[in-house]
Every structure is written in C-alpha cells, then in structure tokens.
Design an enzyme around this catalytic site. Structure first.
Site, short mmCIF file in Angstrom:
data_model
loop_
_atom_site.label_atom_id
_atom_site.label_comp_id
_atom_site.label_asym_id
_atom_site.label_seq_id
_atom_site.Cartn_x
_atom_site.Cartn_y
_atom_site.Cartn_z
N ASP A 91 47.17 46.72 33.64
CA ASP A 91 46.85 46.07 32.36
C ASP A 91 46.61 47.05 31.23
O ASP A 91 45.84 46.79 30.30
CB ASP A 91 45.61 45.14 32.52
N LYS A 146 51.43 47.97 29.25
CA LYS A 146 52.81 48.40 29.54
C LYS A 146 53.84 47.49 28.87
O LYS A 146 54.81 47.95 28.28
CB LYS A 146 53.05 48.42 31.07
N GLY A 157 51.29 40.93 34.97
CA GLY A 157 51.29 40.07 33.77
C GLY A 157 51.42 41.01 32.59
O GLY A 157 50.47 41.72 32.27
N HIS A 158 52.59 41.06 32.01
CA HIS A 158 52.86 42.00 30.92
C HIS A 158 52.96 41.21 29.61
O HIS A 158 53.85 40.37 29.45
CB HIS A 158 54.14 42.79 31.19
N GLN A 181 51.49 47.21 37.60
CA GLN A 181 50.18 47.67 38.08
C GLN A 181 49.87 49.06 37.51
O GLN A 181 50.33 49.37 36.43
CB GLN A 181 50.10 47.67 39.62
P1 GDP Z 1 50.16 45.25 31.08
O1 GDP Z 1 50.00 44.51 32.35
O2 GDP Z 1 50.01 46.72 31.24
O3 GDP Z 1 51.44 44.90 30.36
O4 GDP Z 1 48.96 44.79 30.14
P2 GDP Z 1 48.44 43.27 29.93
O5 GDP Z 1 49.42 42.54 29.09
O6 GDP Z 1 48.05 42.66 31.21
O7 GDP Z 1 47.08 43.54 29.19
C1 GDP Z 1 47.01 44.21 27.98
C2 GDP Z 1 46.35 43.27 26.96
O8 GDP Z 1 45.98 44.02 25.82
C3 GDP Z 1 47.29 42.20 26.45
O9 GDP Z 1 46.55 41.06 26.12
C4 GDP Z 1 47.89 42.83 25.20
O10 GDP Z 1 48.33 41.86 24.26
C5 GDP Z 1 46.71 43.59 24.66
N1 GDP Z 1 47.00 44.83 23.94
C6 GDP Z 1 48.00 45.73 24.13
N2 GDP Z 1 47.84 46.79 23.31
C7 GDP Z 1 46.73 46.55 22.58
C8 GDP Z 1 46.01 47.29 21.58
O11 GDP Z 1 46.38 48.40 21.21
N3 GDP Z 1 44.89 46.71 21.08
C9 GDP Z 1 44.43 45.48 21.48
N4 GDP Z 1 43.32 45.01 20.93
N5 GDP Z 1 45.07 44.77 22.43
C10 GDP Z 1 46.19 45.31 22.98
P1 IMO Z 2 49.98 44.60 35.73
O1 IMO Z 2 51.41 44.94 35.99
C1 IMO Z 2 45.85 44.51 37.15
C2 IMO Z 2 45.25 43.95 41.47
C3 IMO Z 2 44.61 42.65 41.92
C4 IMO Z 2 43.91 43.10 43.20
C5 IMO Z 2 44.90 44.12 43.77
C6 IMO Z 2 45.83 43.55 44.83
O2 IMO Z 2 49.79 43.40 34.88
O3 IMO Z 2 49.22 45.79 35.26
P2 IMO Z 2 47.92 41.92 44.81
O4 IMO Z 2 48.08 40.55 44.23
O5 IMO Z 2 48.86 42.92 44.24
O6 IMO Z 2 47.91 41.92 46.30
O7 IMO Z 2 46.43 42.36 44.37
O8 IMO Z 2 45.67 44.59 42.67
N1 IMO Z 2 46.45 43.78 40.62
C7 IMO Z 2 46.48 44.01 39.30
N2 IMO Z 2 45.48 44.33 38.44
N3 IMO Z 2 47.11 44.41 36.71
C8 IMO Z 2 48.13 44.12 37.55
O9 IMO Z 2 49.42 44.14 37.18
C9 IMO Z 2 47.82 43.86 38.90
N4 IMO Z 2 48.55 43.51 40.00
C10 IMO Z 2 47.71 43.50 41.03
O10 IMO Z 2 43.71 42.16 40.96
O11 IMO Z 2 42.74 43.80 42.85
MG MG Z 3 48.84 42.97 33.13
#
Ligand code: GDP
Ligand code: IMO
Ligand code: MG
Length: 425
Positions: free
Chosen positions: A13, A16, A40-41, A224
């Site tokens: 998270d 990416k 979840g991107h 991840q």
């Molecule tokens: P990913 O899994 O690495 O793609 O990241 P996620 O989408 O799960 O989580 C990142 C969260 O931070 C999302 O809700 C994005 O919209 C938000 N986000 C990304 N970059 C920034 C930033 O620079 N500032 C803020 N406030 N939010 C951001």
């Molecule tokens: P992105 O790509 C954050 C965590 C789960 C749990 C562990 C194992 O959005 O960064 P799993 O379902 O893979 O067997 O869960 O890994 N986890 C993540 N945490 N971002 C993710 O993906 C994750 N994918 C798995 O919360 O702790």
């Molecule tokens: Mg994510």
C-alpha cells in the site's frame, strides 16, 4: 531495452498503483508479475477513483500493452467485476489486455481453504485478505494448480478433480461447513471464466522477451511489499509470493541481466494491514492522526491500517534485497501537520543497537529514533520542488544520506497530478 521494476519497500500500500499510472506514458507495456486480488492499487485521475486488483495500473492510458504475467494468481470472479468497472470509463480492454497462459487460477475452494485455515489458526492467524492467495500458491508449488491455459480443453473435468480434493480437505481436515458458501459463489465464478475467455491468452515469457528485443520499454508492477515477501518478509506474517525484484524475473520469464532501473517506493511513514510485527507502530493518538490524515484503510478489505513512523532499518534491508536504484517517497502531505517527525535509525535488541534487519522481529526489538522538525505546510498544492519548505528538504536529504540513493519522485496527494519529479539541485 531493459525492463524497469517498481516495487513496494514496506508492507504494501505504498502507492504503487498511482505511480505506475503516472509513469505509464514513458513505457510501451506494463506488466504485473506476482500476487493476485490481495492487491488493491488505487488510481485517482481527475475526478474519478479506481482500485485495481488484478489488472495492471497502466490500463487508463491508450495504446499501452497491459500484461498479467505467469507469476500472478487470478480469480475470474474478481476479474469480471474489475473489467466491468473499468468498461464504464469507455476503455476497450480486449484490445490492450493480455493474460499469461501460465497464470494460476484461484478456485472458489481456494478461498474457502483460506478462510478455513485462518479460522483454524485462531489468534495466530496471518490476517490474510481471504482472497485464496495462500492455497492457490500452495497448489502451484505442490504441482496441483490449474492455469489460464487449462481453460481451453476439458476444463470442467480438471476443475471437478481438483475441487474434490479441496472439499475433502475442508471436510476432513478443517471440519469446515463449506457447502452453502461454495454454492453461492460457484455460478458467479464460472461466469467469470466466460468473461475471461474474451481476452488474449498468451505465452507471456515470449511476448515480454520479444518486446525487450524489439527495443520496447516495459515496466514491471509489483504487488504487496518487500516486508511481505515469502522469503525475506516478516515470516510467517507474509504473503505467498516473491514480491521482490527477483520475482519480476520468475513472474515474467526475464533474465536478471534484463532488469534495468529498480524503483523502490515507500511512504514517508509506515503502515501495515493484517497481523505480524511492526517495530515503529504507534498505538496512541499520533498513530490515529496518521490513519486519519492518510485515510489509511485497506483498498481491498477496508480494514484500518496500522500506522507508525518511517523505519530506515527495514527500508535499507528492502533496498539491499531489491537492488533499488531510485526511491519514490509517497504521502509526504500526510505529515503536513506534525511539529516533529520521528525516523527509526536502529533497533535496540537486548541493550545493543543494531542497524541490520534481524531474523525475528519480536517484542524485544525497540526502535531507536531521531527526531526531525516538521514542515507545517500544506504540500498538496505544490507543483515543484522549488516550493518545498526547508524542513521537507531536510527530511528528504536525511533519507537520501541514510540510504545512499536519490529520491526522484515526491508524491503530495492521491491524484495523478499531485506528483513532483525531483532533480535535487
Ligand atoms: P498500492 O497498493 O501500493 O497501490 O497503494 P494503495 O492504493 O493500496 O494505497 C495507497 C493510498 O494512498 C491510496 O488510497 C492512494 O490513493 C493514496 N495515495 C497515493 N499517493 C498519495 C499521496 O502522495 N498522498 C496521499 N494523501 N495519498 C496518496
Ligand atoms: P498491495 O499490492 C497490504 C497482507 C495481508 C496479510 C498478508 C497475507 O495493495 O500493496 P494474503 O491475502 O496475501 O494471504 O495476506 O499480506 N497483504 C497486503 N497488505 N497491501 C497488499 O497489497 C497486501 N496483500 C496482502 O493483509 O497481512
Ligand atoms: Mg494496496
């Protein structure tokens, strides 16, 4: 051309999805190499927001190849929902989306096995996303998996044999009442299979290598983060794939010398969702403040993310494992309202301070902090590094000095536009 890789350096998270979307115009192809719908991107483009679970984050740009590589595990049910939500934006997915024949399928019974396994673990559960990731990779490694390429011939028969084994496991080993749950989702899963069949199934390793040989540029999108890697993460509280740079080689079929830049992405602080150690976690109102200002709730499961200060011991470990060449710092704006900001520069273990990531991160590991002044400025409106407050420059310089790497992007908000390229004059 070589393949550039972007991957998370923390517990996922990091942002990416946002950055892949920002970088896509520079590339001909974007490809996911591991993980599945546990990812979840999030992309925020103008006034809409999209969370992607399986489809690469380059999909909102025209004429770019988006490839789901062999290392990915794919749930047709999630995939169908995802394509339907993307189609609303008038994107013709059948034109640009390619799926590896070697990608493994997440079956409905894999998800039930995930739930049964977590329930059986009780207090020691991993906190899995319950998307069937662990059981699907277990079947892959156990040589029992079903792949996208298997859909072409006698699939129903293969499906029956495999799920029969899963049902026996659910009944006899886990004593898990699965029948109604399976009935509820099997029909939808097969509808997903039909939707999947509309796409191009490819020998993705040939496709990627042909792109490389034709001087096309490819960006590999990790899911991840390094600290969730099956080998190097905080085992057993990890996911079931190699999230590290080497995963791009096995998950796409490319040789190590074909890797170009390795972009390591991190939040200006730290979060984790699910169970497992987290040395810099904050349980007080500061942690809550990070969660509130960063909107730290899981993109896949909606669970509140655990929050804490930036951990340089862990970050340097991730940089080493991945051979990172450039850093991208995300969510600096979340720290806008802090008088001081702490950064962990060492771990105290049994009275001794170490700067090496240890075998086990147990409760004996105490973070050692330095404290830096906050910038108390709204970063979200900034468009260039010339406008950066001095304290933010200091924060960036400090991380660059500690890691020995340049930070070349600072993200100051979730939107595509809130991205600042740094030249560090
Ligand atoms: P990913 O899994 O690495 O793609 O990241 P996620 O989408 O799960 O989580 C990142 C969260 O931070 C999302 O809700 C994005 O919209 C938000 N986000 C990304 N970059 C920034 C930033 O620079 N500032 C803020 N406030 N939010 C951001
Ligand atoms: P992105 O790509 C954050 C965590 C789960 C749990 C562990 C194992 O959005 O960064 P799993 O379902 O893979 O067997 O869960 O890994 N986890 C993540 N945490 N971002 C993710 O993906 C994750 N994918 C798995 O919360 O702790
Ligand atoms: Mg994510």
């Amino acid at each position: 051309m070589k393949v550039d890789v972007i991957l998370g350096l923390q517990w996922g998270d990091e942002g990416k999805g946002k950055i892949v979307d920002v970088l896509t115009p520079k590339y001909d192809a974007i490809s996911r190499f591991q993980g599945g719908p546990n990812a979840g991107h999030t992309l925020e483009i103008n006034d809409f927001k999209q969370v992607l679970h399986t489809i690469p984050s380059g999909i909102f740009h025209e004429n770019k190849i988006n490839l789901i590589g062999n290392g990915v595990v794919l749930d047709p049910m999630v995939f169908k929902k995802e394509i339907e939500s993307i189609k609303k934006h008038n994107i013709d997915l059948t034109k640009n989306l390619y799926i590896s024949k070697k990608a493994h399928l997440i079956l409905p019974t894999h998800k039930l096995l995930d739930a049964a396994s977590e329930a059986a673990k009780g207090e020691t559960k991993i906190g899995s996303t319950l998307k069937g990731i662990g059981p699907t990779y277990k079947d892959k490694i156990g040589r029992d998996g079903l792949r996208v390429g298997d859909l072409v011939e006698n699939f129903e028969e293969k499906y029956k044999t495999r799920t029969q084994a899963h049902k026996e496991m659910l009944e006899k080993f886990f004593n898990f009442d699965y029948k109604q749950m399976l009935e509820d989702c099997e029909k939808e899963w097969f509808e997903g299979i039909e939707a999947l069949k509309a796409f191009k199934f490819v020998d993705s390793e040939h496709m990627v290598n042909e792109l490389i040989n034709d001087e096309k540029s490819v960006l590999a999108e990790g899911a991840q983060g390094t600290l969730l890697d099956i080998d190097f993460g905080s085992y057993p509280f990890v996911t079931s794939s190699n999230t590290i740079c080497a995963g791009a080689c096995t998950g796409l079929g490319i040789a190590p010398q074909k890797i170009g830049s390795v972009f390591g992405i991190f939040k200006a602080y730290c979060t984790r969702v699910g169970m497992g150690p987290f040395p810099t976690e904050l349980f007080d109102e500061t942690g809550q403040k990070l969660r509130d200002s960063g909107n730290e709730y899981g993109s896949t499961t909606g669970r509140p993310r655990r929050c804490g200060w930036l951990d340089l011991v862990a970050l340097k470990y991730s940089i080493m494992i991945n051979g990172v060449t450039e850093l991208f710092m995300m969510k600096g704006d979340v720290l806008d309202d802090f008088d001081t900001i702490k950064v962990c520069v060492g771990y105290e273990i049994d009275g001794e301070v170490v700067d090496k990531f240890p075998f086990e991160l147990n409760d004996d590991v105490k973070p050692v902090y330095v404290e830096l002044p906050g910038w108390k400025t709204d970063l979200t409106k900034l468009t260039s590094e010339d406008e950066f407050p001095e304290e933010l420059n200091n924060y960036i310089n400090f991380i660059e000095d500690e890691t020995g790497l340049p930070i070349t992007i600072a993200s100051v908000g979730p939107n595509r536009a809130q991205t600042i390229l740094l030249e560090r004059k």
